[in-house]
Scaffold this motif. Structure first.
Motif, PDB file in Angstrom:
ATOM      1  N   VAL A 126       0.870  -1.178   0.000  1.00 25.81           N
ATOM      2  CA  VAL A 126       0.000   0.000   0.000  1.00 25.81           C
ATOM      3  C   VAL A 126       0.903   1.223   0.000  1.00 25.81           C
ATOM      4  O   VAL A 126       1.802   1.334   0.835  1.00 25.81           O
ATOM      5  N   GLN A 150       3.705   8.829  -1.229  1.00 27.72           N
ATOM      6  CA  GLN A 150       3.800   8.127  -2.516  1.00 27.72           C
ATOM      7  C   GLN A 150       2.488   8.245  -3.289  1.00 27.72           C
ATOM      8  O   GLN A 150       2.487   8.507  -4.490  1.00 27.72           O
ATOM      9  N   GLY A 186      15.689   5.401  -0.419  1.00 28.12           N
ATOM     10  CA  GLY A 186      14.762   4.515   0.298  1.00 28.12           C
ATOM     11  C   GLY A 186      13.369   5.088   0.490  1.00 28.12           C
ATOM     12  O   GLY A 186      12.578   4.561   1.256  1.00 28.12           O
ATOM     13  N   GLY A 200      11.023   5.066  -1.607  1.00 24.71           N
ATOM     14  CA  GLY A 200      10.015   4.305  -2.332  1.00 24.71           C
ATOM     15  C   GLY A 200       9.757   4.821  -3.735  1.00 24.71           C
ATOM     16  O   GLY A 200       8.648   4.686  -4.261  1.00 24.71           O
ATOM     17  N   LYS A 201      10.785   5.365  -4.379  1.00 21.70           N
ATOM     18  CA  LYS A 201      10.638   5.806  -5.771  1.00 21.70           C
ATOM     19  C   LYS A 201      10.302   4.625  -6.661  1.00 21.70           C
ATOM     20  O   LYS A 201       9.454   4.711  -7.536  1.00 21.70           O
ATOM     21  N   THR A 202      11.009   3.508  -6.405  1.00 25.64           N
ATOM     22  CA  THR A 202      10.793   2.331  -7.243  1.00 25.64           C
ATOM     23  C   THR A 202       9.330   1.890  -7.191  1.00 25.64           C
ATOM     24  O   THR A 202       8.760   1.486  -8.210  1.00 25.64           O
ATOM     25  N   ARG A 214      13.168  -7.938  -8.281  1.00 22.37           N
ATOM     26  CA  ARG A 214      12.004  -7.195  -7.803  1.00 22.37           C
ATOM     27  C   ARG A 214      10.974  -7.015  -8.909  1.00 22.37           C
ATOM     28  O   ARG A 214       9.773  -7.170  -8.688  1.00 22.37           O
ATOM     29  N   ASP A 216      19.560  -2.306  -1.867  1.00 26.49           N
ATOM     30  CA  ASP A 216      18.640  -2.127  -0.752  1.00 26.49           C
ATOM     31  C   ASP A 216      18.816  -3.320   0.178  1.00 26.49           C
ATOM     32  O   ASP A 216      18.174  -4.343   0.017  1.00 26.49           O
TER      33      ASP A 216
HETATM   34  P1  ADP Z   1      14.023   4.033  -3.571  1.00 22.84           P
HETATM   35  O1  ADP Z   1      13.791   3.514  -4.949  1.00 22.84           O
HETATM   36  O2  ADP Z   1      13.471   5.411  -3.363  1.00 22.84           O
HETATM   37  O3  ADP Z   1      15.421   3.883  -3.058  1.00 22.84           O
HETATM   38  P2  ADP Z   1      12.532   1.679  -2.812  1.00 22.84           P
HETATM   39  O4  ADP Z   1      11.338   1.746  -3.697  1.00 22.84           O
HETATM   40  O5  ADP Z   1      13.627   0.738  -3.153  1.00 22.84           O
HETATM   41  O6  ADP Z   1      13.123   3.139  -2.597  1.00 22.84           O
HETATM   42  O7  ADP Z   1      12.018   1.417  -1.341  1.00 22.84           O
HETATM   43  C1  ADP Z   1      12.871   1.190  -0.250  1.00 22.84           C
HETATM   44  C2  ADP Z   1      12.322   0.047   0.568  1.00 22.84           C
HETATM   45  O8  ADP Z   1      11.057   0.401   1.121  1.00 22.84           O
HETATM   46  C3  ADP Z   1      12.098  -1.198  -0.251  1.00 22.84           C
HETATM   47  O9  ADP Z   1      12.496  -2.307   0.493  1.00 22.84           O
HETATM   48  C4  ADP Z   1      10.620  -1.202  -0.518  1.00 22.84           C
HETATM   49  O10 ADP Z   1      10.128  -2.503  -0.666  1.00 22.84           O
HETATM   50  C5  ADP Z   1      10.061  -0.525   0.710  1.00 22.84           C
HETATM   51  N1  ADP Z   1       8.834   0.222   0.419  1.00 22.84           N
HETATM   52  C6  ADP Z   1       8.676   1.186  -0.495  1.00 22.84           C
HETATM   53  N2  ADP Z   1       7.421   1.682  -0.482  1.00 22.84           N
HETATM   54  C7  ADP Z   1       6.760   1.002   0.483  1.00 22.84           C
HETATM   55  C8  ADP Z   1       5.418   1.062   1.013  1.00 22.84           C
HETATM   56  N3  ADP Z   1       4.530   1.929   0.535  1.00 22.84           N
HETATM   57  N4  ADP Z   1       5.125   0.219   2.004  1.00 22.84           N
HETATM   58  C9  ADP Z   1       6.024  -0.652   2.487  1.00 22.84           C
HETATM   59  N5  ADP Z   1       7.283  -0.745   2.046  1.00 22.84           N
HETATM   60  C10 ADP Z   1       7.677   0.070   1.059  1.00 22.84           C
END
Ligand code: ADP
Ligand code: ZN
Ligand code: ZN
Length: 743
Positions: free
Chosen positions: A210, A215, A239, A241-243, A276, A559
């Motif tokens: 979620v 985000q 970290g 959650g851009k991905t 992923r 990560d």
């Molecule tokens: P970024 O790309 O900004 O470095 P990631 O998308 O890799 O960040 O997210 C970092 C960590 O947080 C990952 O392990 C991801 O699975 C987790 N994460 C990201 N968004 C969420 C969310 N909405 N809820 C729970 N976990 C999340």
């Protein structure tokens, strides 16, 4: 403007028509050939063409009734290699824009748009794969096969046991001579083959988490702007959650039957993101990167092109992947310098991607925790939409960077007592520790204490680095190696010493200091393949307490929630670099490396060792966020008139002597002179390059700099026709670098 990627059918040709071809050689021209009357004439088809005494592959660009080449000299195209064009109309238009904008030879640019596998005169082989499946077999036939045809029986049983069928490669492992028994089984209707099933829109793999409020808000704003060309910068801390935001956007595009190109910096070694994407999107994607063979990369390209998969995940050159339904381009870590190609064709993948999005009227999303100054400036000027993610959705905020003053302190293997104490503390709490040192080898300096002799490369203006396990001196620029001399080559004395530390020495030192913990070293010497990388990283994935040390290769993208301490050793070189980009790179590295820690359920810590804790940049690292530092660097650039507030074009030459290189640039300078004088364009040089001798060649450069891009283009428009005729030969080579990364 919108381009469709349909192929163009050219008008029926009259019997005496000619065609222009792109050929992959560094000349600023295309080549005309006579076409046999039966030859297919579509732009984007590859032909084998007579060339010199041999033949070359050419890509058909256009046809015409006349040519400037005297009829007695024109040659006839030999054979067409393709049934359908390998480059679409859109890709040819993009390549032509690239060649024009970056002033690169058009033939080389067009070939760059093809996967390596198609650059030679190879015919396209189908990338679909046959799979044999079992049909119901009655007991009588089965018994007869078992007794009379053991080979058929063995293969039949194997096929029956494979729910998805078996392909030729698998059958071969069961029986090298599988062909005729399988054919016999087909004739008996015991098995039949089918193409590998195309991955039709697949049910979601893993469910999406979620989205956090932040985000969701970014996603909600972005998704309403996806129906036309627009550039979006997602500036989110490490970290944040851009991905996950990219994944939501991809999902949205897949639901609309659109395809997506997702570019990342070099991922050849890291499987984490690929895993992923696989978990999330199942079989709907392909990935392409330097860890694959040419055939595998071609397969990925072809499956995406045929629409069998909808996501192309890959490095820089995947930007040129073709497809009919492209709906979105994503560029992760958009600040990364690996998007700028520095040899062969010089272009910036991010900027070409933006052009491509504009031509197709589709959106493009750039993302980074440390966006490039260019992109931040474009947001300030409201050319791009800006979105920010300021929090990590689950974990602690990224740690603040803290300086460790190393003046008056004795370092042990490059680490100060304070750093060792922090490492000890984190390890004994069961955490993982990352130590970043951007220097391979054992020691970067080898000298004779008696006479001051330095170990220098014979081919480059560079020191040789000591690599210990082999006791070799190695040049990191040309690969030259020699054994470590036991006596000084100058004075014969045996007092040879080394200074400074590289990752090898750091590894040894940390192993000695923390013998009960595994030390994992990641650099180009320790890791040369994906398998090796995966093997080394396995301990990290178990969450077991350990030390990860390495170069640039560990600084980004990973990560690992077990890491709670990041240490940056020896960042000081950047403070005194001749490059105007050094400060920006240091800040990006510091925030990226610092951001690797504290991603799990324990708070992170980040340290930088420095002998210059009072330096303003070091001070800024500890007290400001990336955005504020970037903003002040931008102000400085503005005052100095450096990019992004000016544009840079560099002509570079290399030759067997410095005089020759300088002379070639003088010649180019003469062509530019009149046009430069009329405009607000500065011409600097020619001057010898910072590293003048490299791989045995002497290098020089001539730089054009202007705050007014139109004026700079004006100079190039006037001068390039003459410059393009200046030969570039093996003895004196020249190239031009538009929007050069450094001066
Ligand atoms: P970024 O790309 O900004 O470095 P990631 O998308 O890799 O960040 O997210 C970092 C960590 O947080 C990952 O392990 C991801 O699975 C987790 N994460 C990201 N968004 C969420 C969310 N909405 N809820 C729970 N976990 C999340
Ligand atoms: Zn000596
Ligand atoms: Zn060298």
């Amino acid at each position: 403007m919108a381009f469709s990627s349909r192929d163009i059918a050219l008008p029926e040709k009259s019997p005496a028509s000619f065609a222009s071809f792109a050929i992959s050689i560094p000349l600023y021209r295309v080549f005309d050939y006579d076409m046999a009357s039966s030859a297919p004439l579509q732009a984007g088809l590859r032909y084998r063409l007579p060339f010199g005494r041999g033949s070359k592959t050419g890509i058909l660009l256009s046809t015409q009734d006349a040519t400037d080449i005297p009829l007695e000299r024109i040659k006839t195209a030999l054979e067409c290699l393709d049934d359908t064009p390998v480059l679409s109309e859109h890709m040819i238009a993009l390549a032509r824009w690239l060649a024009e904008y970056y002033l690169q030879p058009p033939g080389e640019v067009l070939f760059q748009c093809l996967p390596g596998y198609l650059r030679d005169a190879r015919r396209i082989k189908p990338t679909r794969v046959k799979y044999w499946h079992a049909l119901p077999v009655d007991a009588q036939l089965r018994e007869r096969l078992r007794i009379r045809s053991p080979r058929q029986y063995e293969l039949l049983v194997a096929i029956e046991q494979a729910p998805d069928g078996l392909n030729a490669a698998r059958l071969k492992t069961i029986n090298a001579g599988w062909h005729s028994p399988v054919r016999a089984l087909e004739a008996r209707q015991a098995v039949k083959w089918d193409w590998s099933k195309p991955a039709v829109v697949h049910p979601m793999g893993q469910a999406a988490p979620v989205l956090s409020q932040e985000q969701s808000q970014v996603y909600a704003e972005l998704k309403n702007r996806l129906n036309r060309f627009s550039v979006h910068l997602l500036d989110g801390i490490t970290g944040s959650g851009k991905t996950e935001v990219y994944f939501s956007l991809i999902q949205k595009q897949l639901e609309q039957q659109r395809q997506v190109i997702y570019l990342v910096p070099e991922i050849g070694l890291t499987t984490q993101l690929i895993e992923r994407v696989k978990l999330r999107f199942g079989e709907q994607f392909v990935s392409s990167h330097s860890g694959l063979t040419a055939w595998q990369r071609f397969q990925a390209w072809d499956r995406f092109r045929r629409g069998e998969v909808n996501i192309m995940l890959g490095t820089r050159s995947c930007l040129f992947s073709q497809c009919d339904r492209l709906g979105l381009i994503i560029i992760d870590e958009e600040h990364d310098s690996s998007y700028k190609q520095e040899d062969g064709i010089r272009y910036h993948a991010r900027d070409v991607a933006i052009k491509r999005a504009q031509m197709l009227d589709i959106p493009i999303v750039l993302g980074s925790a440390t966006p490039s100054l260019e992109s931040l400036n474009n947001c300030e000027r409201e050319h791009y939409y800006l979105y920010r993610l300021l929090h990590r959705p689950t974990a602690y905020p990224p740690p603040c960077l803290r300086l460790i003053d190393t003046r008056h302190v004795k370092l042990v293997s490059g680490c100060s007592p304070a750093v060792l104490q922090r490492i000890d503390q984190h390890l004994s709490q069961g955490s993982q520790v990352l130590v970043y040192l951007n220097r391979r080898g054992y020691a970067p300096v080898v000298i004779c204490h008696e006479c001051g002799w330095h170990a220098y490369c014979q081919q480059c203006d560079a020191r040789l680095t000591l690599h210990q396990p082999v006791n070799q001196l190695l040049c990191h620029h040309c690969g030259y190696t020699q054994g470590l001399p036991t006596a000084c080559p100058e004075c014969g004395h045996s007092d040879i010493k080394h200074y400074g530390i590289g990752t090898e020495q750091l590894e040894q030192g940390l192993k000695r200091r923390f013998p009960q913990f595994p030390v994992i070293r990641i650099d180009r010497d320790a890791v040369t393949s994906r398998d090796e990388f995966a093997q080394r990283i396995r301990k990290l994935q178990t969450g077991q307490s350990c030390l990860l040390i390495g170069t640039q290769m560990i600084a980004k993208g990973h990560d690992y929630p077990g890491i709670t301490l990041s240490v940056i050793l020896d960042a000081d070189q950047a403070l005194f670099s001749a490059s105007y980009r050094a400060g920006e790179r240091l800040v990006q590295t510091a925030f990226q490396v610092g951001g690797r820690s504290g991603r799990g359920d324990r708070e992170g810590e980040a340290l930088i060792q420095t002998r210059f804790p009072e330096h303003p940049l070091m001070q800024a690292l500890t007290s400001s966020c990336y955005r504020d530092i970037a903003h002040s660097i931008l102000q400085e650039r503005k005052m100095l008139g450096f990019p992004p507030f000016s544009r840079v074009v560099i002509f570079r030459a290399d030759a067997l002597s410095l005089d020759q290189a300088m002379a070639r640039l003088e010649q180019i300078g003469l062509c530019l002179q009149a046009s430069v004088r009329k405009r607000e364009v500065k011409c600097i040089g020619p001057i010898p390059a910072l590293m003048t001798r490299r791989v045995g060649r002497y290098r020089a450069q001539l730089c054009l700099l202007s705050k007014n891009f139109q004026q700079l283009r004006g100079v190039l428009r006037e001068a390039m026709p003459a410059i393009k005729n200046i030969p570039s030969t093996h003895s004196v080579k020249w190239v031009v670098d538009v929007d050069a990364y450094d001066l």
